[in-house]
Scaffold this active site. Structure first.
Site, PDB file in Angstrom:
ATOM      1  N   SER A  93      42.144  33.164  39.750  1.00 30.61           N
ATOM      2  CA  SER A  93      41.273  33.072  40.788  1.00 30.61           C
ATOM      3  C   SER A  93      40.142  33.558  40.984  1.00 30.61           C
ATOM      4  O   SER A  93      39.311  33.387  41.878  1.00 30.61           O
ATOM      5  CB  SER A  93      42.355  33.001  42.097  1.00 30.61           C
TER       6      SER A  93
ATOM      7  N   GLY B 144      38.818  38.039  35.114  1.00 34.34           N
ATOM      8  CA  GLY B 144      39.487  38.660  36.127  1.00 34.34           C
ATOM      9  C   GLY B 144      40.473  39.869  35.552  1.00 34.34           C
ATOM     10  O   GLY B 144      40.472  40.066  34.394  1.00 34.34           O
ATOM     11  N   ALA B 145      41.045  40.689  36.534  1.00 32.24           N
ATOM     12  CA  ALA B 145      41.849  41.722  36.068  1.00 32.24           C
ATOM     13  C   ALA B 145      43.016  41.755  37.341  1.00 32.24           C
ATOM     14  O   ALA B 145      42.747  41.398  38.261  1.00 32.24           O
ATOM     15  CB  ALA B 145      41.205  43.089  35.797  1.00 32.24           C
TER      16      ALA B 145
ATOM     17  N   GLY C  28      48.608  38.390  34.869  1.00 35.43           N
ATOM     18  CA  GLY C  28      49.205  38.073  36.147  1.00 35.43           C
ATOM     19  C   GLY C  28      49.342  36.480  36.017  1.00 35.43           C
ATOM     20  O   GLY C  28      50.230  35.830  36.676  1.00 35.43           O
TER      21      GLY C  28
ATOM     22  N   GLU D 123      43.408  35.472  26.463  1.00 40.29           N
ATOM     23  CA  GLU D 123      42.625  36.398  26.938  1.00 40.29           C
ATOM     24  C   GLU D 123      41.918  37.633  26.233  1.00 40.29           C
ATOM     25  O   GLU D 123      41.009  37.994  26.075  1.00 40.29           O
ATOM     26  CB  GLU D 123      42.891  36.950  28.435  1.00 40.29           C
TER      27      GLU D 123
END
Ligand code: 5RP
Length: 237
Positions: free
Chosen positions: A36, A95-96, A109, A116
């Site tokens: 997201s 993202g992370a 997640g 990735e």
């Protein structure tokens, strides 16, 4: 500011800052992450392609989700194996789940950690965009570290991870009975430590267990991290 608003602002600022600093430019080969926060980053990149700031961007995606988004936004998608990509990217942005003070990262997640990491570790520059909730003192004691495994090796891998001091939970599907199956046909163990561990050493140790496909510690290609401080300013570190 809500977490979603933070994600959007950090992602858009990161893209524009990287363009301004000539770290993103026309003709680049860019790895695009999943989740997201990656979504607004990809959307902002598409905006800069549409307004003519960027031309001839070649994307390598990290999930079916990001592939669908790129198709919708008309960003050309290639494989790492395509001749034009040649197994190497100029930049990867993602993202992370957690980022520590040394910019070591937990990812996965969204269960996309394998692709990735392929993208992140084969990119000249790795960039993380993260809202302020992702910034932590140490990794893996609150957010469970994802480990992608071969389903057939679940029990021996669980025992090997427990021997390293981790507590393991098989990730279950939502609106799908049984385990989550990754885009690569594998399963995910989410693991937690009571005490902080050395993420760099643990990345190697976990990856040496037979039956582990990839672990969600990203410690080997240190990213530039864009995040937000307590004054709601986007910062880079
Ligand atoms: C997916 C990932 C995501 O980047 C990570 O889970 C962060 O997600 P979000 O941006 O939705 O908070 O690693 O595998």
């Amino acid at each position: 500011m809500t977490q979603t608003e933070q994600k959007e602002l950090v992602a858009a600022t990161a893209i524009d800052t990287l363009i301004k600093n000539k770290k993103i430019f026309s003709g680049m080969k860019i790895g695009l992450g999943t989740g997201s926060t990656a979504v607004p980053a990809v959307k902002h990149l598409a905006k800069r392609i549409a307004d003519g700031t960027l031309k001839d961007i070649k994307a390598v995606v990290t999930s079916f989700g990001t592939q669908n988004l790129c198709e919708e936004l008309e960003i050309p998608v290639y494989s790492m194996n395509d001749k034009i990509i040649g197994g190497h990217l100029d930049l990867a942005i993602d993202g992370a789940d957690e980022v520590d003070p040394d910019n070591n990262v937990i990812k996965g997640g969204g269960a996309a950690l394998l692709r990735e990491k392929i993208v992140a570790y084969n990119a000249e520059q790795f960039v993380i965009v993260a809202d302020s909730t992702k910034i932590v003192d140490s990794l893996g004691t609150k957010f469970r570290l994802p480990v992608e495994i071969i389903g057939e090796a679940r029990v021996p891998v669980t025992k090997a991870l427990e021997a390293l001091g981790a507590e393991c939970v098989l990730r279950e599907g939502v609106k799908k009975c049984g385990p989550v199956i990754t885009d690569n046909g594998n399963q995910i163990l989410d693991i937690l430590w009571k005490e902080p561990v050395n993420p760099c050493m643990m990345e190697d140790k976990i990856n040496s267990i037979v039956g582990v496909v990839e672990v969600g510690f990203f410690t080997k290609n240190k990213p530039i991290v864009f995040t937000m401080n307590s004054d709601c300013n986007v910062i880079q570190r």
